[in-house]
Design a protein around this motif. Sequence first.
Motif, PDB file in Angstrom:
ATOM      1  N   GLY A   1       0.813  -1.215   0.000  1.00 50.92           N
ATOM      2  CA  GLY A   1       0.000   0.000   0.000  1.00 50.92           C
ATOM      3  C   GLY A   1       0.842   1.258   0.000  1.00 50.92           C
ATOM      4  N   ALA A   2       1.913   1.292   0.805  1.00 48.97           N
ATOM      5  CA  ALA A   2       2.747   2.487   0.903  1.00 48.97           C
ATOM      6  C   ALA A   2       3.495   2.758  -0.401  1.00 48.97           C
ATOM      7  N   ILE A   3       4.072   1.708  -1.005  1.00 47.91           N
ATOM      8  CA  ILE A   3       4.814   1.894  -2.263  1.00 47.91           C
ATOM      9  C   ILE A   3       3.890   2.382  -3.367  1.00 47.91           C
ATOM     10  N   THR A   4       2.701   1.796  -3.449  1.00 46.53           N
ATOM     11  CA  THR A   4       1.732   2.250  -4.462  1.00 46.53           C
ATOM     12  C   THR A   4       1.350   3.703  -4.224  1.00 46.53           C
ATOM     13  N   GLY A   5       1.111   4.061  -2.956  1.00 43.62           N
ATOM     14  CA  GLY A   5       0.756   5.449  -2.640  1.00 43.62           C
ATOM     15  C   GLY A   5       1.867   6.423  -2.972  1.00 43.62           C
ATOM     16  N   ILE A   6       3.116   6.043  -2.704  1.00 41.80           N
ATOM     17  CA  ILE A   6       4.254   6.918  -3.005  1.00 41.80           C
ATOM     18  C   ILE A   6       4.387   7.125  -4.508  1.00 41.80           C
ATOM     19  N   VAL A   7       4.269   6.038  -5.284  1.00 42.37           N
ATOM     20  CA  VAL A   7       4.383   6.155  -6.750  1.00 42.37           C
ATOM     21  C   VAL A   7       3.290   7.064  -7.300  1.00 42.37           C
ATOM     22  N   LEU A   8       2.057   6.869  -6.840  1.00 44.97           N
ATOM     23  CA  LEU A   8       0.951   7.717  -7.312  1.00 44.97           C
ATOM     24  C   LEU A   8       1.158   9.177  -6.896  1.00 44.97           C
ATOM     25  N   ALA A   9       1.681   9.396  -5.689  1.00 47.49           N
ATOM     26  CA  ALA A   9       1.916  10.763  -5.217  1.00 47.49           C
ATOM     27  C   ALA A   9       2.989  11.462  -6.043  1.00 47.49           C
ATOM     28  N   VAL A  10       4.063  10.735  -6.351  1.00 48.21           N
ATOM     29  CA  VAL A  10       5.129  11.328  -7.168  1.00 48.21           C
ATOM     30  C   VAL A  10       4.606  11.678  -8.556  1.00 48.21           C
ATOM     31  N   LEU A  11       3.810  10.785  -9.150  1.00 45.87           N
ATOM     32  CA  LEU A  11       3.231  11.056 -10.470  1.00 45.87           C
ATOM     33  C   LEU A  11       2.294  12.266 -10.413  1.00 45.87           C
ATOM     34  N   PHE A  12       1.500  12.343  -9.338  1.00 44.50           N
ATOM     35  CA  PHE A  12       0.574  13.473  -9.211  1.00 44.50           C
ATOM     36  C   PHE A  12       1.333  14.789  -9.047  1.00 44.50           C
ATOM     37  N   CYS A  13       2.366  14.801  -8.213  1.00 43.51           N
ATOM     38  CA  CYS A  13       3.152  16.023  -7.996  1.00 43.51           C
ATOM     39  C   CYS A  13       3.845  16.449  -9.287  1.00 43.51           C
ATOM     40  N   TRP A  14       4.361  15.476 -10.044  1.00 45.71           N
ATOM     41  CA  TRP A  14       4.984  15.803 -11.332  1.00 45.71           C
ATOM     42  C   TRP A  14       3.966  16.433 -12.271  1.00 45.71           C
ATOM     43  N   ALA A  15       2.767  15.851 -12.323  1.00 47.23           N
ATOM     44  CA  ALA A  15       1.718  16.394 -13.191  1.00 47.23           C
ATOM     45  C   ALA A  15       1.288  17.790 -12.738  1.00 47.23           C
TER      46      ALA A  15
ATOM     47  N   LEU B   1      -2.558  21.130 -12.463  1.00 46.01           N
ATOM     48  CA  LEU B   1      -3.868  20.488 -12.411  1.00 46.01           C
ATOM     49  C   LEU B   1      -4.838  21.205 -11.472  1.00 46.01           C
ATOM     50  N   ILE B   2      -4.332  21.614 -10.305  1.00 40.91           N
ATOM     51  CA  ILE B   2      -5.188  22.275  -9.308  1.00 40.91           C
ATOM     52  C   ILE B   2      -4.747  23.725  -9.194  1.00 40.91           C
ATOM     53  N   SER B   3      -5.651  24.645  -9.480  1.00 45.82           N
ATOM     54  CA  SER B   3      -5.318  26.072  -9.489  1.00 45.82           C
ATOM     55  C   SER B   3      -5.714  26.729  -8.177  1.00 45.82           C
ATOM     56  N   LEU B   4      -5.070  27.858  -7.894  1.00 46.52           N
ATOM     57  CA  LEU B   4      -5.413  28.673  -6.729  1.00 46.52           C
ATOM     58  C   LEU B   4      -6.536  29.625  -7.104  1.00 46.52           C
ATOM     59  N   GLU B   5      -7.549  29.684  -6.269  1.00 49.66           N
ATOM     60  CA  GLU B   5      -8.673  30.573  -6.526  1.00 49.66           C
ATOM     61  C   GLU B   5      -8.364  31.977  -6.029  1.00 49.66           C
ATOM     62  N   GLY B   6      -9.003  32.944  -6.636  1.00 52.96           N
ATOM     63  CA  GLY B   6      -8.908  34.328  -6.176  1.00 52.96           C
ATOM     64  C   GLY B   6      -7.976  35.194  -6.987  1.00 52.96           C
ATOM     65  N   GLY B   7      -6.880  34.628  -7.487  1.00 52.76           N
ATOM     66  CA  GLY B   7      -5.949  35.397  -8.315  1.00 52.76           C
ATOM     67  C   GLY B   7      -5.200  36.476  -7.572  1.00 52.76           C
ATOM     68  N   THR B   8      -5.068  36.370  -6.247  1.00 51.89           N
ATOM     69  CA  THR B   8      -4.383  37.406  -5.471  1.00 51.89           C
ATOM     70  C   THR B   8      -2.947  37.023  -5.134  1.00 51.89           C
ATOM     71  N   PHE B   9      -2.523  35.801  -5.507  1.00 52.31           N
ATOM     72  CA  PHE B   9      -1.177  35.365  -5.173  1.00 52.31           C
ATOM     73  C   PHE B   9      -0.278  35.526  -6.389  1.00 52.31           C
ATOM     74  N   LEU B  10       1.040  35.374  -6.170  1.00 49.69           N
ATOM     75  CA  LEU B  10       1.988  35.543  -7.259  1.00 49.69           C
ATOM     76  C   LEU B  10       1.898  34.418  -8.279  1.00 49.69           C
ATOM     77  N   ILE B  11       1.424  33.248  -7.871  1.00 47.87           N
ATOM     78  CA  ILE B  11       1.235  32.143  -8.790  1.00 47.87           C
ATOM     79  C   ILE B  11      -0.229  31.739  -8.786  1.00 47.87           C
ATOM     80  N   ASP B  12      -0.670  31.051  -9.826  1.00 49.27           N
ATOM     81  CA  ASP B  12      -2.087  30.697  -9.942  1.00 49.27           C
ATOM     82  C   ASP B  12      -2.335  29.213  -9.760  1.00 49.27           C
ATOM     83  N   TYR B  13      -1.353  28.480  -9.229  1.00 50.67           N
ATOM     84  CA  TYR B  13      -1.542  27.053  -8.989  1.00 50.67           C
ATOM     85  C   TYR B  13      -0.823  26.666  -7.696  1.00 50.67           C
ATOM     86  N   TYR B  14      -1.217  25.523  -7.120  1.00 52.41           N
ATOM     87  CA  TYR B  14      -0.597  25.057  -5.891  1.00 52.41           C
ATOM     88  C   TYR B  14       0.839  24.610  -6.170  1.00 52.41           C
TER      89      TYR B  14
END
Length: 408
Positions: free
Chosen positions: A335-349, A355-368
């Motif tokens: 379970g842990a190895i599968t979760g780590i692999v999926l997390a690394v792939l998600f962070c890379w994406a 993929l997930i944007s910051l709402e409001g547009g008041t920060f210097l960047i528009d994504y997490y």
Amino acid sequence: MNFLFAWRYFKAKKSTNAINVIAWISMVAIMCITFAFIVVLSVFNGFEGLVKSLYSSFYPHVLISPKAGNKTILVSPEQLKQLSAVKDVVHYTRIIEEKTLLLNGDIQVPVELKGVDENYTKVTGVAQNIVRGQYATGTADRPVIVLGNGVEGALDLESDKNMFPLVAYVFKGGASVNVTDLYQSVAADNVTTGGTFLIQADIDNKYAITNIDFMRRMMGLKENEYSHLEIALTDERKGDAVVKNLRQLFGGNYVVETRYEQNKSLYGVMTLEKWAIYAILTLMLIVSAFTMIGGLTMLVLEKQKDIQVLKAMGANNRLIQKIFLSEGLLLAGIGAITGIVLAVLFCWAQVQFHLISLEGGTFLIDYYPVKLVAGDFLLVVATVSLVALIASWFPSRKAALQPIELKS
């Protein structure tokens, strides 16, 4: 050998399908929590790195300021020469700072006005964060002011298009406040807007920058009198050693601080938040471990005959316990190895495609922002392993204490 038995038990078909279901549920739970561990900590690391980089654009590596109760420090030319000769000191800048009231017509905005010298751009990154106009501070007689983005908005102007000067009211150095006639305690003069910097809201809403000689004239300070000195180093990691040398050089009448000490509350809150996140996710992992305990307990009940046969063949209690401990670690490991692999792939994406944007547009960047840190992986693996080991201990102990009863 114990892992071989554990692997065979994991793959073997169980007499009761519920055992398989519970085992898969426990693995999926650990996978999801491990995924959340890595992703949430990586997002936190991303924000932490971003905030620190923004603050590093304004706060110096080392700050020399007066002790509590004093507003200024006296620094002789000899001390400045000795400061330049300190190992790992690259540049220093002299600062005169005072609370100031800026007026744009009927609009009044209080700010911290910093008078800086020509080395200021070598010590901080303010000049690299100009979003309108240009970085310029003028002279003592013709001062130019660079506004924080929040200060500019409060004054209701655009620094590069403003045609009329602002009026700056600065408290005179050492003057006592006369509540019946404030004009006796302040000096006033016109300043021209030159540009606007955008760093971080706490800074942008509070600070403005101008010429040090203008501030000295307005406050009536001596030639060698300053609010503080800001210092840039060859390597920030050498800050503690440099601070130690500077404290010996300047003595006890000065406060010498690293960037961490200047923003101790900020760094402390960041550390506390990260450990709070870790504690919450660990609690979720502990709750999910009860599913593993249930699955392993049912497996022990099913394998009673196997346990008795192994004991009859000479297996001791310790080997039996190791087999079921290994079974729990195997479930957690998959379970842990599968979760780590999926997390690394998600962070890379997330980094590549936002993929997930910051709402409001008041920060210097528009994504997490995300930042993978090797230490987080080690911490997560150690936490999952420890919880899995503790959760497996109870069923494995029960298996080890099974008596030899080959005949019913």
